[in-house]
Design a protein around this motif. Structure first.
Motif, PDB file in Angstrom:
ATOM      1  N   CYS A  27     -11.362  43.580 -33.487  1.00  0.00           N
ATOM      2  CA  CYS A  27     -11.387  42.631 -32.278  1.00  0.00           C
ATOM      3  C   CYS A  27     -11.449  43.374 -31.109  1.00  0.00           C
ATOM      4  O   CYS A  27     -10.920  44.602 -30.977  1.00  0.00           O
ATOM      5  N   THR A  28     -12.627  43.446 -30.218  1.00  0.00           N
ATOM      6  CA  THR A  28     -12.907  44.299 -29.114  1.00  0.00           C
ATOM      7  C   THR A  28     -12.815  43.673 -27.774  1.00  0.00           C
ATOM      8  O   THR A  28     -13.492  43.973 -26.983  1.00  0.00           O
ATOM      9  N   GLU A  29     -11.948  42.462 -27.665  1.00  0.00           N
ATOM     10  CA  GLU A  29     -11.619  42.123 -26.424  1.00  0.00           C
ATOM     11  C   GLU A  29     -10.120  42.321 -26.408  1.00  0.00           C
ATOM     12  O   GLU A  29      -9.473  41.536 -27.162  1.00  0.00           O
TER      13      GLU A  29
ATOM     14  N   TYR B  57     -16.204  42.061 -33.978  1.00  0.00           N
ATOM     15  CA  TYR B  57     -17.073  43.480 -34.127  1.00  0.00           C
ATOM     16  C   TYR B  57     -17.159  43.792 -35.554  1.00  0.00           C
ATOM     17  O   TYR B  57     -16.132  44.204 -36.198  1.00  0.00           O
TER      18      TYR B  57
ATOM     19  N   THR C 292     -19.522  30.389 -31.102  1.00  0.00           N
ATOM     20  CA  THR C 292     -20.386  31.444 -30.836  1.00  0.00           C
ATOM     21  C   THR C 292     -20.789  31.798 -32.394  1.00  0.00           C
ATOM     22  O   THR C 292     -20.175  31.638 -33.154  1.00  0.00           O
TER      23      THR C 292
ATOM     24  N   SER D  87     -12.072  30.665 -30.982  1.00  0.00           N
ATOM     25  CA  SER D  87     -10.885  31.134 -30.824  1.00  0.00           C
ATOM     26  C   SER D  87      -9.889  29.967 -30.554  1.00  0.00           C
ATOM     27  O   SER D  87     -10.223  28.835 -29.978  1.00  0.00           O
TER      28      SER D  87
ATOM     29  N   LEU E  84      -9.407  34.764 -25.427  1.00  0.00           N
ATOM     30  CA  LEU E  84     -10.817  35.500 -25.861  1.00  0.00           C
ATOM     31  C   LEU E  84     -10.476  36.788 -26.671  1.00  0.00           C
ATOM     32  O   LEU E  84      -9.667  37.454 -26.533  1.00  0.00           O
ATOM     33  N   HIS E  85     -11.180  36.690 -27.770  1.00  0.00           N
ATOM     34  CA  HIS E  85     -11.236  37.430 -28.879  1.00  0.00           C
ATOM     35  C   HIS E  85     -12.804  37.963 -28.872  1.00  0.00           C
ATOM     36  O   HIS E  85     -13.617  37.309 -28.139  1.00  0.00           O
ATOM     37  N   SER E  86     -12.893  39.049 -29.581  1.00  0.00           N
ATOM     38  CA  SER E  86     -14.433  39.480 -29.917  1.00  0.00           C
ATOM     39  C   SER E  86     -14.551  40.112 -31.261  1.00  0.00           C
ATOM     40  O   SER E  86     -13.601  41.036 -31.777  1.00  0.00           O
TER      41      SER E  86
ATOM     42  N   LYS F 280     -21.770  42.208 -32.723  1.00  0.00           N
ATOM     43  CA  LYS F 280     -20.450  41.999 -31.946  1.00  0.00           C
ATOM     44  C   LYS F 280     -20.585  40.848 -31.027  1.00  0.00           C
ATOM     45  O   LYS F 280     -21.637  40.806 -30.398  1.00  0.00           O
ATOM     46  N   ARG F 281     -19.639  39.942 -31.062  1.00  0.00           N
ATOM     47  CA  ARG F 281     -19.891  38.945 -30.079  1.00  0.00           C
ATOM     48  C   ARG F 281     -18.502  38.269 -29.621  1.00  0.00           C
ATOM     49  O   ARG F 281     -17.539  38.139 -30.591  1.00  0.00           O
ATOM     50  N   ASP F 282     -18.557  37.925 -28.515  1.00  0.00           N
ATOM     51  CA  ASP F 282     -17.038  37.126 -28.082  1.00  0.00           C
ATOM     52  C   ASP F 282     -16.779  35.837 -28.955  1.00  0.00           C
ATOM     53  O   ASP F 282     -17.857  35.201 -29.312  1.00  0.00           O
TER      54      ASP F 282
END
Ligand code: HEC
Ligand SMILES: [Cu+2]
Length: 318
Positions: free
Chosen positions: A186-188, A154, A170, A146, A150-152, A161-163
């Protein structure tokens, strides 16, 4: 169009687009049903005993209590142990398949920033925003970082899915087993534009992918201002800039061109083509007064023609 997540698949899962997805789903289903059965057994027994041994209104004190039974101790130690070991071994095996990318994986670098995704194809030097294009049946390794918060990352159809974190890489790996178009989220929670931080995964046949790698950007023959309008949405300018004068994370584009802009250091500049260009390529060079310097730099992400198109479009918004 992306494949709908609700129309295809089951109540819990979108339709898999990778072989591992089926295994992940089976493990989930196994854990779900084991939990349901244990829940019914434990609470069924509790309800039964509450009813059977309820107070009969007398103050009897039991003469003798049943305080220990080895058979029961063994039963409720060994059965959960076996269940937990099944889940452990099964999960560990799938975890490896999800996390370890084969050495012949095709590598793509992923950058998350407020509020879009950038994909870099190092073998061709190609850079695209929000459209991840991959070949089918080829392991893909995503190397992610990033630029701000923080993003995630997915992809539901791939069950991965990963941060995505600043200052650290990562990785994710997947092998698509059918062509199609899928959603990336994005799931964060990452700020104002989080819900708009959507991207697409396009899985192409190997031939189509090779062809895609050779081609430049589409829309080469579109009139500049029309292209600018399209880019306003495609490049996510719309998550921070309105067209109607209302302030969002960034200043509205309404009446921007050729007016005097006050900067955060108190100086005033004319918003001519050069100012607009610099604001897009290197936004931190001059910060508009009253706004935080949160705009991501678009240097390298837009071609010269695209920058010109955006400027032409901004000029039209009076
Ligand atoms: C994350 C939010 C965000 C995104 C996305 C974003 N901007 Fe900005 N933009 C800002 C902010 C905040 C400012 C004001 C601060 C500054 O000057 O850096 C700004 C300033 C500008 C300015 C100068 C405006 C003025 O009033 O002086 C221009 C031109 C501009 N952006 C164009 C764009 C274009 C074109 C895109 C899409 C390719 C874009 N921006 C995407 C947040 C954003
Ligand atoms: Cu995000």
């Amino acid at each position: 169009m992306n494949e709908s997540l609700v129309k295809f698949g089951t109540l819990f899962f979108s339709k898999p687009a990778t072989a591992i997805a089926g295994q992940v789903d089976s493990l989930f289903t196994f854990i779900l049903w084991v939990s349901v059965i244990l829940f019914l057994l434990v609470f069924g027994a509790a309800a039964l005993f509450v009813f059977k041994y309820r107070s009969k209104g007398t103050n009897e004190i039991p003469k003798q209590q049943w305080i220990h039974d080895n058979r029961f101790e063994l039963l409720w130690t060994i059965v959960p142990f076996i269940l937990v070991m099944i889940v452990f071994v099964w999960g560990f095996k799938d975890f490896f398949l999800l996390r370890v990318s084969p050495s012949y994986s095709y590598e793509i670098s992923v950058t998350g920033k407020k509020w879009f995704w950038v994909f870099d194809y190092s073998d061709t030097g190609k850079t695209v925003m929000n459209d991840l294009v991959v070949p089918v049946n080829q392991p893909i390794k995503l190397i992610m970082a990033s630029e701000d918060v923080l993003h995630s990352f997915y992809i539901p159809n791939m069950r991965i899915k990963r941060d995505v974190i600043p200052n650290r890489y990562t990785t994710l790996t997947f092998t698509a087993d059918r062509v199609g178009e899928f959603s990336i989220f994005c799931t964060e929670y990452c700020g104002d534009g989080h819900s708009a931080m959507l991207a697409n995964l396009k899985v192409l046949s190997t031939e189509d992918f090779e062809e895609w790698k050779q081609t430049g950007g589409a829309s080469d023959d579109m009139p500049l201002a029309d292209l600018g309008k399209k880019l306003y949405a495609d490049k996510m300018c719309n998550t921070c800039h309105s067209l109607d004068g209302s302030p969002m994370s960034g200043p509205s584009w309404k009446g921007l061109y050729n007016t005097n802009r006050e900067l955060s250091d108190g100086s005033v500049v004319l918003a001519d083509e050069n100012y607009l260009r610099e604001s897009i390529v290197d936004p931190k060079a001059k910060i508009a007064a009253g706004y935080p310097p949160v705009m991501p730099a678009y240097a390298g992400l837009l071609s010269d023609r695209e920058i010109k198109a955006l400027i032409e479009y901004i000029k039209e918004i009076k």
